[in-house]
Motif scaffolding. Structure first.
Motif, PDB file in Angstrom:
ATOM      1  N   HIS A   6       5.982  -0.302  -7.700  1.00 44.78           N
ATOM      2  CA  HIS A   6       5.318   0.996  -7.845  1.00 44.78           C
ATOM      3  C   HIS A   6       6.212   2.053  -7.203  1.00 44.78           C
ATOM      4  CE1 HIS A   6       2.059  -1.987  -8.037  1.00 44.78           C
ATOM      5  NE2 HIS A   6       1.532  -1.163  -8.928  1.00 44.78           N
ATOM      6  N   PRO A   7       7.252   2.500  -7.903  1.00 44.84           N
ATOM      7  CA  PRO A   7       8.257   3.369  -7.298  1.00 44.84           C
ATOM      8  C   PRO A   7       7.739   4.726  -6.846  1.00 44.84           C
ATOM      9  CG  PRO A   7       8.636   3.127  -9.668  1.00 44.84           C
ATOM     10  CD  PRO A   7       7.527   2.196  -9.297  1.00 44.84           C
ATOM     11  N   ASN A   8       6.613   5.217  -7.372  1.00 45.95           N
ATOM     12  CA  ASN A   8       6.108   6.539  -6.990  1.00 45.95           C
ATOM     13  C   ASN A   8       5.102   6.498  -5.844  1.00 45.95           C
ATOM     14  OD1 ASN A   8       7.685   7.751  -8.928  1.00 45.95           O
ATOM     15  ND2 ASN A   8       6.099   7.541 -10.511  1.00 45.95           N
ATOM     16  N   GLU A   9       4.742   5.309  -5.368  1.00 42.58           N
ATOM     17  CA  GLU A   9       3.764   5.187  -4.286  1.00 42.58           C
ATOM     18  C   GLU A   9       4.473   4.788  -3.004  1.00 42.58           C
ATOM     19  OE1 GLU A   9       0.520   2.588  -5.267  1.00 42.58           O
ATOM     20  OE2 GLU A   9       0.362   3.393  -7.291  1.00 42.58           O
ATOM     21  N   PRO A  10       4.142   5.464  -1.890  1.00 46.80           N
ATOM     22  CA  PRO A  10       4.758   5.080  -0.620  1.00 46.80           C
ATOM     23  C   PRO A  10       4.285   3.691  -0.204  1.00 46.80           C
ATOM     24  CG  PRO A  10       3.063   6.740  -0.272  1.00 46.80           C
ATOM     25  CD  PRO A  10       3.208   6.557  -1.745  1.00 46.80           C
ATOM     26  N   SER A  11       5.131   3.002   0.520  1.00 41.68           N
ATOM     27  CA  SER A  11       4.757   1.668   0.966  1.00 41.68           C
ATOM     28  C   SER A  11       3.757   1.787   2.118  1.00 41.68           C
ATOM     29  CB  SER A  11       6.013   0.904   1.366  1.00 41.68           C
ATOM     30  OG  SER A  11       6.037   0.570   2.695  1.00 41.68           O
ATOM     31  N   VAL A  12       2.783   0.896   2.141  1.00 36.89           N
ATOM     32  CA  VAL A  12       1.728   0.914   3.154  1.00 36.89           C
ATOM     33  C   VAL A  12       1.782  -0.399   3.911  1.00 36.89           C
ATOM     34  CG1 VAL A  12      -0.755   1.016   3.547  1.00 36.89           C
ATOM     35  CG2 VAL A  12       0.268   2.373   1.718  1.00 36.89           C
ATOM     36  N   THR A  13       1.809  -0.296   5.224  1.00 37.45           N
ATOM     37  CA  THR A  13       1.777  -1.501   6.044  1.00 37.45           C
ATOM     38  C   THR A  13       0.329  -1.834   6.341  1.00 37.45           C
ATOM     39  OG1 THR A  13       3.852  -0.859   7.059  1.00 37.45           O
ATOM     40  CG2 THR A  13       2.548  -2.529   8.205  1.00 37.45           C
ATOM     41  N   ARG A  14      -0.116  -3.020   5.978  1.00 40.67           N
ATOM     42  CA  ARG A  14      -1.493  -3.445   6.233  1.00 40.67           C
ATOM     43  C   ARG A  14      -1.531  -4.226   7.529  1.00 40.67           C
ATOM     44  NH1 ARG A  14      -4.619  -2.054   2.120  1.00 40.67           N
ATOM     45  NH2 ARG A  14      -3.823  -2.142   0.007  1.00 40.67           N
ATOM     46  N   ARG A  15      -2.479  -3.887   8.349  1.00 41.71           N
ATOM     47  CA  ARG A  15      -2.673  -4.593   9.620  1.00 41.71           C
ATOM     48  C   ARG A  15      -4.006  -5.327   9.581  1.00 41.71           C
ATOM     49  NH1 ARG A  15       1.217  -2.422  13.012  1.00 41.71           N
ATOM     50  NH2 ARG A  15       1.829  -0.317  12.493  1.00 41.71           N
ATOM     51  N   GLY A  16      -4.081  -6.480  10.143  1.00 48.00           N
ATOM     52  CA  GLY A  16      -5.328  -7.222  10.255  1.00 48.00           C
ATOM     53  C   GLY A  16      -5.727  -7.956   9.004  1.00 48.00           C
ATOM     54  N   GLY A  17      -5.176  -7.590   7.867  1.00 46.83           N
ATOM     55  CA  GLY A  17      -5.455  -8.289   6.619  1.00 46.83           C
ATOM     56  C   GLY A  17      -6.873  -8.096   6.126  1.00 46.83           C
ATOM     57  N   GLY A  18      -7.002  -7.970   4.853  1.00 42.65           N
ATOM     58  CA  GLY A  18      -8.325  -7.895   4.245  1.00 42.65           C
ATOM     59  C   GLY A  18      -8.937  -6.514   4.311  1.00 42.65           C
ATOM     60  N   ASP A  19     -10.036  -6.391   3.622  1.00 42.85           N
ATOM     61  CA  ASP A  19     -10.800  -5.154   3.551  1.00 42.85           C
ATOM     62  C   ASP A  19     -11.414  -4.847   4.922  1.00 42.85           C
ATOM     63  OD1 ASP A  19     -12.372  -3.030   2.788  1.00 42.85           O
ATOM     64  OD2 ASP A  19     -13.864  -4.268   1.762  1.00 42.85           O
ATOM     65  N   PRO A  20     -11.263  -3.612   5.416  1.00 38.27           N
ATOM     66  CA  PRO A  20     -11.851  -3.288   6.723  1.00 38.27           C
ATOM     67  C   PRO A  20     -13.354  -3.543   6.799  1.00 38.27           C
ATOM     68  CG  PRO A  20     -10.365  -1.542   6.032  1.00 38.27           C
ATOM     69  CD  PRO A  20     -10.487  -2.500   4.879  1.00 38.27           C
ATOM     70  N   ALA A  21     -14.058  -3.420   5.667  1.00 33.06           N
ATOM     71  CA  ALA A  21     -15.505  -3.652   5.670  1.00 33.06           C
ATOM     72  C   ALA A  21     -15.852  -5.108   5.975  1.00 33.06           C
ATOM     73  CB  ALA A  21     -16.099  -3.247   4.330  1.00 33.06           C
ATOM     74  N   SER A  22     -14.900  -6.023   5.780  1.00 38.43           N
ATOM     75  CA  SER A  22     -15.184  -7.437   6.022  1.00 38.43           C
ATOM     76  C   SER A  22     -14.761  -7.891   7.415  1.00 38.43           C
ATOM     77  CB  SER A  22     -14.487  -8.302   4.961  1.00 38.43           C
ATOM     78  OG  SER A  22     -13.074  -8.203   5.113  1.00 38.43           O
ATOM     79  N   ARG A  23     -14.274  -6.981   8.230  1.00 34.87           N
ATOM     80  CA  ARG A  23     -13.846  -7.339   9.579  1.00 34.87           C
ATOM     81  C   ARG A  23     -14.985  -7.118  10.559  1.00 34.87           C
ATOM     82  NH1 ARG A  23      -8.285  -3.966   9.964  1.00 34.87           N
ATOM     83  NH2 ARG A  23      -7.602  -4.372   7.846  1.00 34.87           N
ATOM     84  N   GLY A  24     -15.736  -8.139  10.813  1.00 35.55           N
ATOM     85  CA  GLY A  24     -16.847  -8.045  11.747  1.00 35.55           C
ATOM     86  C   GLY A  24     -18.165  -8.286  11.048  1.00 35.55           C
ATOM     87  N   ARG A  25     -19.205  -8.254  11.831  1.00 34.69           N
ATOM     88  CA  ARG A  25     -20.533  -8.588  11.330  1.00 34.69           C
ATOM     89  C   ARG A  25     -21.491  -7.452  11.636  1.00 34.69           C
ATOM     90  NH1 ARG A  25     -23.861 -13.878  13.210  1.00 34.69           N
ATOM     91  NH2 ARG A  25     -25.110 -12.384  14.313  1.00 34.69           N
ATOM     92  N   THR A  26     -22.384  -7.170  10.747  1.00 35.01           N
ATOM     93  CA  THR A  26     -23.425  -6.171  10.962  1.00 35.01           C
ATOM     94  C   THR A  26     -24.760  -6.888  10.995  1.00 35.01           C
ATOM     95  OG1 THR A  26     -22.154  -4.524   9.728  1.00 35.01           O
ATOM     96  CG2 THR A  26     -24.499  -4.080  10.047  1.00 35.01           C
ATOM     97  N   THR A  27     -25.533  -6.632  12.031  1.00 36.19           N
ATOM     98  CA  THR A  27     -26.880  -7.191  12.092  1.00 36.19           C
ATOM     99  C   THR A  27     -27.873  -6.036  12.071  1.00 36.19           C
ATOM    100  OG1 THR A  27     -26.853  -7.230  14.517  1.00 36.19           O
ATOM    101  CG2 THR A  27     -26.188  -9.242  13.391  1.00 36.19           C
ATOM    102  N   ILE A  28     -29.000  -6.275  11.445  1.00 32.31           N
ATOM    103  CA  ILE A  28     -30.043  -5.256  11.324  1.00 32.31           C
ATOM    104  C   ILE A  28     -31.312  -5.810  11.947  1.00 32.31           C
ATOM    105  CG2 ILE A  28     -31.390  -3.873   9.708  1.00 32.31           C
ATOM    106  CD1 ILE A  28     -28.986  -4.127   7.765  1.00 32.31           C
TER     107      ILE A  28
END
Length: 150
Positions: A6-28
């Motif tokens: 993707h030559p027109n998109e800047p490179s992005v370094t991902r940290r922690g891996g995966g979708d941020p929404a899946s990092r951790g647990r939500t309890t209600i």
């Protein structure tokens, strides 16, 4: 440095891996679901009040006593929720106004509660049990209907 694929998109370094929404647990908490359900049930035309006459009277007395709020606020009176990790089940106790179709009111309450709880919490509502504990007759003296959200 740009990604060759993707030559027109800047490179992005991902940290922690995966979708941020899946990092951790939500309890209600049960009480959160009970508040949502209580408010949603009260929005339905034909619902006069929530809870039995005794629980409403006891709640009114508790609210007048300093520090006596008890465990159920007016919003959650007549509502009991069991919340799991991804599902919830609810029991509601309602008082309907005389002249309304109880089946129609119960169906509308069930529909409104399910929509509100699922939209706000992401939990699957597996059942909403409704117990009609009383009918408010036009000539009965009462503290008035519980306020509805408009």
């Amino acid at each position: 440095m740009n990604d060759p694929a993707h030559p027109n998109e800047p490179s992005v370094t991902r940290r922690g891996g995966g979708d941020p929404a899946s990092r951790g647990r939500t309890t209600i908490a049960d009480g959160v679901v009970e508040k949502i359900a209580g408010l949603a049930a009260r929005e339905v035309v034909g619902v006069h009040a929530m809870g039995s006459g005794f629980s409403r009277t006891l709640g009114a007395v508790r609210e007048r006593v300093p520090g006596g709020g008890g465990t159920k606020s007016g919003v959650t009176r007549g509502v009991k929720a069991e919340v799991g990790e991804v599902q919830t089940a609810l029991d509601l106790e309602i008082v309907v106004e005389y002249g309304v179709s109880i089946a129609d009111v119960a169906g509308a309450v069930r529909e409104n509660v399910i929509a509100a709880v699922e939209r706000m919490t992401g939990l699957e509502v597996v059942e909403v049990n409704i117990a009609v504990s009383d009918v408010k007759l036009p000539e009965e003296e009462d503290e008035g209907p519980e306020p509805r959200l408009q």
